[in-house]
Design a protein around this motif. Structure first.
Motif, PDB file in Angstrom:
ATOM      1  N   SER A 172       0.832  -1.201   0.000  1.00  0.00           N
ATOM      2  CA  SER A 172       0.000   0.000   0.000  1.00  0.00           C
ATOM      3  C   SER A 172       0.868   1.252   0.000  1.00  0.00           C
ATOM      4  N   GLY A 173       1.922   1.221   0.809  1.00  0.00           N
ATOM      5  CA  GLY A 173       2.843   2.358   0.856  1.00  0.00           C
ATOM      6  C   GLY A 173       3.534   2.583  -0.472  1.00  0.00           C
ATOM      7  N   VAL A 174       3.913   1.486  -1.129  1.00  0.00           N
ATOM      8  CA  VAL A 174       4.565   1.584  -2.440  1.00  0.00           C
ATOM      9  C   VAL A 174       3.620   2.226  -3.465  1.00  0.00           C
ATOM     10  N   ILE A 175       2.376   1.757  -3.498  1.00  0.00           N
ATOM     11  CA  ILE A 175       1.399   2.294  -4.455  1.00  0.00           C
ATOM     12  C   ILE A 175       1.115   3.762  -4.163  1.00  0.00           C
ATOM     13  N   ASN A 176       0.969   4.116  -2.903  1.00  0.00           N
ATOM     14  CA  ASN A 176       0.743   5.516  -2.540  1.00  0.00           C
ATOM     15  C   ASN A 176       1.877   6.414  -3.032  1.00  0.00           C
ATOM     16  N   GLU A 177       3.106   5.977  -2.813  1.00  0.00           N
ATOM     17  CA  GLU A 177       4.261   6.775  -3.238  1.00  0.00           C
ATOM     18  C   GLU A 177       4.325   6.880  -4.761  1.00  0.00           C
ATOM     19  N   LEU A 178       4.010   5.778  -5.445  1.00  0.00           N
ATOM     20  CA  LEU A 178       3.996   5.799  -6.908  1.00  0.00           C
ATOM     21  C   LEU A 178       2.968   6.804  -7.427  1.00  0.00           C
ATOM     22  N   ILE A 179       1.789   6.761  -6.853  1.00  0.00           N
ATOM     23  CA  ILE A 179       0.736   7.684  -7.279  1.00  0.00           C
ATOM     24  C   ILE A 179       1.183   9.125  -7.061  1.00  0.00           C
ATOM     25  N   ARG A 180       1.748   9.413  -5.907  1.00  0.00           N
ATOM     26  CA  ARG A 180       2.190  10.774  -5.606  1.00  0.00           C
ATOM     27  C   ARG A 180       3.254  11.229  -6.604  1.00  0.00           C
ATOM     28  N   GLU A 181       4.238  10.372  -6.869  1.00  0.00           N
ATOM     29  CA  GLU A 181       5.325  10.712  -7.792  1.00  0.00           C
ATOM     30  C   GLU A 181       4.808  10.961  -9.205  1.00  0.00           C
ATOM     31  N   ILE A 182       3.981  10.027  -9.689  1.00  0.00           N
ATOM     32  CA  ILE A 182       3.507  10.101 -11.070  1.00  0.00           C
ATOM     33  C   ILE A 182       2.607  11.309 -11.279  1.00  0.00           C
ATOM     34  N   VAL A 183       1.737  11.555 -10.325  1.00  0.00           N
ATOM     35  CA  VAL A 183       0.826  12.705 -10.435  1.00  0.00           C
ATOM     36  C   VAL A 183       1.625  14.007 -10.457  1.00  0.00           C
ATOM     37  N   THR A 184       2.647  14.085  -9.619  1.00  0.00           N
ATOM     38  CA  THR A 184       3.488  15.282  -9.581  1.00  0.00           C
ATOM     39  C   THR A 184       4.218  15.464 -10.911  1.00  0.00           C
ATOM     40  N   GLU A 185       4.770  14.387 -11.441  1.00  0.00           N
ATOM     41  CA  GLU A 185       5.479  14.445 -12.722  1.00  0.00           C
ATOM     42  C   GLU A 185       4.565  14.889 -13.862  1.00  0.00           C
ATOM     43  N   MET A 186       3.372  14.335 -13.912  1.00  0.00           N
ATOM     44  CA  MET A 186       2.448  14.607 -15.011  1.00  0.00           C
ATOM     45  C   MET A 186       1.725  15.939 -14.865  1.00  0.00           C
ATOM     46  N   GLY A 187       1.659  16.449 -13.650  1.00  0.00           N
ATOM     47  CA  GLY A 187       0.894  17.668 -13.416  1.00  0.00           C
ATOM     48  C   GLY A 187      -0.600  17.449 -13.577  1.00  0.00           C
ATOM     49  N   ALA A 188      -1.041  16.209 -13.376  1.00  0.00           N
ATOM     50  CA  ALA A 188      -2.449  15.872 -13.576  1.00  0.00           C
ATOM     51  C   ALA A 188      -3.294  16.339 -12.396  1.00  0.00           C
ATOM     52  N   THR A 189      -4.571  16.538 -12.678  1.00  0.00           N
ATOM     53  CA  THR A 189      -5.559  16.791 -11.638  1.00  0.00           C
ATOM     54  C   THR A 189      -6.139  15.452 -11.244  1.00  0.00           C
ATOM     55  N   THR A 190      -6.217  15.166  -9.953  1.00  0.00           N
ATOM     56  CA  THR A 190      -6.679  13.835  -9.542  1.00  0.00           C
ATOM     57  C   THR A 190      -7.748  13.903  -8.470  1.00  0.00           C
ATOM     58  N   MET A 191      -8.632  12.894  -8.521  1.00  0.00           N
ATOM     59  CA  MET A 191      -9.604  12.670  -7.448  1.00  0.00           C
ATOM     60  C   MET A 191      -9.456  11.231  -7.003  1.00  0.00           C
ATOM     61  N   THR A 192      -9.335  11.041  -5.707  1.00  0.00           N
ATOM     62  CA  THR A 192      -9.144   9.711  -5.133  1.00  0.00           C
ATOM     63  C   THR A 192     -10.224   9.437  -4.102  1.00  0.00           C
ATOM     64  N   ILE A 193     -10.792   8.244  -4.163  1.00  0.00           N
ATOM     65  CA  ILE A 193     -11.702   7.765  -3.120  1.00  0.00           C
ATOM     66  C   ILE A 193     -10.924   6.767  -2.268  1.00  0.00           C
ATOM     67  N   THR A 194     -10.936   6.957  -0.976  1.00  0.00           N
ATOM     68  CA  THR A 194     -10.232   6.000  -0.124  1.00  0.00           C
ATOM     69  C   THR A 194     -10.751   6.047   1.309  1.00  0.00           C
ATOM     70  N   HIS A 195     -10.626   4.901   1.994  1.00  0.00           N
ATOM     71  CA  HIS A 195     -10.877   4.830   3.435  1.00  0.00           C
ATOM     72  C   HIS A 195      -9.547   4.842   4.198  1.00  0.00           C
TER      73      HIS A 195
END
Length: 248
Positions: A172-195
């Motif tokens: 889970s930590g790996v996926i979270n970090e990947l998402i953060r890195e990739i989103v920052t690199e791409m400059g994308a706008t994101t919406m996440t649903i999570t508990h």
């Protein structure tokens, strides 16, 4: 980039969304939290046009989604689904490149495979994984493939639906970090649903809490712990006692 204006949706007598208004600034990561059945997924489906709201307006990039071409509109989005949603009968690279080959761009298979392998590399998977099938992968690897597919077409907007569901804490930590890195690199706008509050603290720039069809609180992640809102405090601290009723 995304603006919801007094959005409402009911299914029979059950009002799932009750006049929601929410803005997601361009290039920022908005995380939507809230209990099961509070309308989070319905809200995403309304934005994507999979469900039509009863009232209210949805603007993406300043345009009313009800008036734009569906093909052009959906071409702006990428999505990581909760269960992976990979096609069992397609190889990994074909899953990642599905939109590139079948979508409006109609990319050739050789070029699409190259893009798929590069996106797999970006999420930490080796080229030899490209020719495997989803059933041959672990849950964590499947989630990475889903992430590679979500970013394959370089979308402006990416939705993440429970990105760490079913994963152990380390993955889970790996996926979270990947998402953060990739989103920052791409400059994308994101919406996440999570508990997962760990995901919230890793991924979010801004947070919105949805409860009983209404936005209870929204603000920068840095202010989340300081608010006195009892619904938000109960949720983020996992308390049994509070205004959110628990099933006993």
């Amino acid at each position: 980039m995304i603006e919801l204006q007094t959005l409402s949706k009911a299914f029979g007598p059950k009002r799932v969304l009750d006049g929601i208004s929410l803005s997601v600034p361009k290039g920022e990561s908005m995380v939507i939290i809230g209990g099961s059945g509070t309308g989070k997924s319905v809200m995403l489906k309304c934005i994507l046009g999979l469900i039509h709201p009863d009232s209210g307006k949805i603007l993406v990039g300043g345009e009313d989604v009800a008036t734009v071409s569906r093909e052009a509109f959906l071409d702006r989005f990428g999505m990581l689904f909760q269960g992976g949603a990979l096609f069992d009968s397609l190889s990994v690279w074909q899953n990642v490149a599905f939109r590139l080959i079948r979508g409006p761009k109609k990319m050739g298979k050789a070029e699409a495979r190259e893009v798929a392998v590069e996106k797999l590399r970006r999420v930490g998977l080796k080229p030899e994984v490209a020719d495997l099938y989803p059933a041959e992968l672990s849950g964590g690897m499947q989630k990475r493939v889903g992430l590679a597919r979500a970013i394959a077409a370089e979308p402006e907007i990416i939705f993440f639906d429970e990105p760490t569901t079913g994963l152990d804490p380390i993955m889970s930590g790996v996926i979270n970090e990947l998402i953060r890195e990739i989103v920052t690199e791409m400059g994308a706008t994101t919406m996440t649903i999570t508990h997962d509050m760990t995901s919230v603290r890793t991924i979010a720039d801004r947070v919105a809490m949805l409860h009983a069809g209404k936005i209870r609180w929204t603000g920068p992640i840095a202010e989340m712990g300081e608010t006195s809102d009892p619904y938000l405090q109960q949720f983020i601290h996992g308390r049994a006692e509070g205004p959110i009723e628990s099933v006993r």
